[in-house]
Design an enzyme around this catalytic site. Sequence first.
Site, PDB file in Angstrom:
ATOM      1  N   LYS A  54     -21.734  47.300  70.883  1.00 44.69           N
ATOM      2  CA  LYS A  54     -20.904  48.493  71.079  1.00 44.69           C
ATOM      3  C   LYS A  54     -21.673  49.742  70.633  1.00 44.69           C
ATOM      4  CE  LYS A  54     -16.698  45.806  70.744  1.00 44.69           C
ATOM      5  NZ  LYS A  54     -15.653  45.213  69.905  1.00 44.69           N
ATOM      6  N   GLN A  98     -13.312  45.895  63.974  1.00 48.60           N
ATOM      7  CA  GLN A  98     -13.654  44.646  64.656  1.00 48.60           C
ATOM      8  C   GLN A  98     -12.784  43.490  64.143  1.00 48.60           C
ATOM      9  OE1 GLN A  98     -15.912  44.319  67.256  1.00 48.60           O
ATOM     10  NE2 GLN A  98     -15.088  42.254  67.399  1.00 48.60           N
ATOM     11  N   ASP A 121      -9.235  51.119  70.880  1.00 50.73           N
ATOM     12  CA  ASP A 121      -9.046  49.715  71.270  1.00 50.73           C
ATOM     13  C   ASP A 121      -7.690  49.517  71.954  1.00 50.73           C
ATOM     14  OD1 ASP A 121     -10.896  47.701  71.145  1.00 50.73           O
ATOM     15  OD2 ASP A 121     -10.634  47.300  69.007  1.00 50.73           O
TER      16      ASP A 121
END
Length: 295
Positions: A54, A98, A121
């Site tokens: 990422k 994460q 997200d």
Amino acid sequence: MPATIISGVAIAKTIREELAADVATLSSRHGLVPGLVTILVGEDPASQSYVAAKNKTAHAMGIHSEQITLPAETSEAELLRIVETCNRNPAVHGILVQLPLPRHINEAKVLFAIDPAKDVDGFHPVNAGKMMLGERCFLPCTPHGILELLQRSGVETSGAEVVVVGRSNIVGKPIANLMLQKRPGGNATVTVCHTRTRDMTAHTRRADILIVAAGVARMIKADQIKEGAVIIDVGVNRIGQTAAGKAILAGDVDFDDVVQKAGAITPVPGGVGPMTITMLMKNTLQAARQAAGID
Ligand SMILES: NC(=O)c1ccc[n+]([C@@H]2O[C@H](COP(=O)([O-])OP(=O)(O)OC[C@H]3O[C@@H](n4cnc5c(N)ncnc54)[C@H](OP(=O)(O)O)[C@@H]3O)[C@@H](O)[C@H]2O)c1
């Protein structure tokens, strides 16, 4: 005739080029550089490689990206404090924690602490709720990537029988919801299967578009699909490793078996995966624009 391969690598590359051009324009016209913070707690190797990918993609596209790496024993309170600091930092437009988090940390509590305006997200209940209502919001990256794959491959969803295998909050439920929305890219008739589904094959065989996100290596075989169906394989299963220690990956679909019968199929790797990261970049750019009132 073998299926058309829907290359997530190629489609993601095109989108990243479009986004990089938008990032450059934002910087030259408005002096604004989108900022992403990724927070990694612990040393799970898969999570480490996802976060590294990422950050690498963000850098390559001109997005400022910072990784906060915390030890596995970090307390929930400390993590919440860090999220709050990022919420207040105007240079940070997107925050990604994460998953999975270590067991002693309540994942929902941490995700709900992220400012919904920085929730790139798309896991915050505000964004999940808006998505369900068909309002503009940050879409979760993997389902968003699947929509783009279908749209850019010219797959008609309106009136299509879509079957989703899996009902997780990050893939199954949101993609089912998005395919149902009354707008282009949606308008499908959607069925969702899970471990309590009585006869899954009866459903998958009806699917014009079959989306599989179960986390079971090669579970879908040719006799479970309809001739000519579009198959989106979300699964990423580590089934071994090479002599050099590199993970060998397999999807949830038995690619070699299905490829002769399907109309189109995403490979693993190189299908949905690259799209997920790309949509994170798209959301970060959107967050930066919205924060600056440029949208
Ligand atoms: N490529 C990407 O970017 C990306 C992103 C996210 C996830 N993934 C991959 O996608 C897969 C799914 O991820 P996830 O987070 O959604 O997984 P998850 O949270 O474990 O959910 C799996 C879902 O599949 C269902 N399921 C499992 N085995 C099944 C079976 N034999 N028959 C029918 N349904 C079954 C489960 O049903 P129940 O609810 O009844 O338990 C559950 O709803 C994993 O391999 C993951 O690594 C890839």
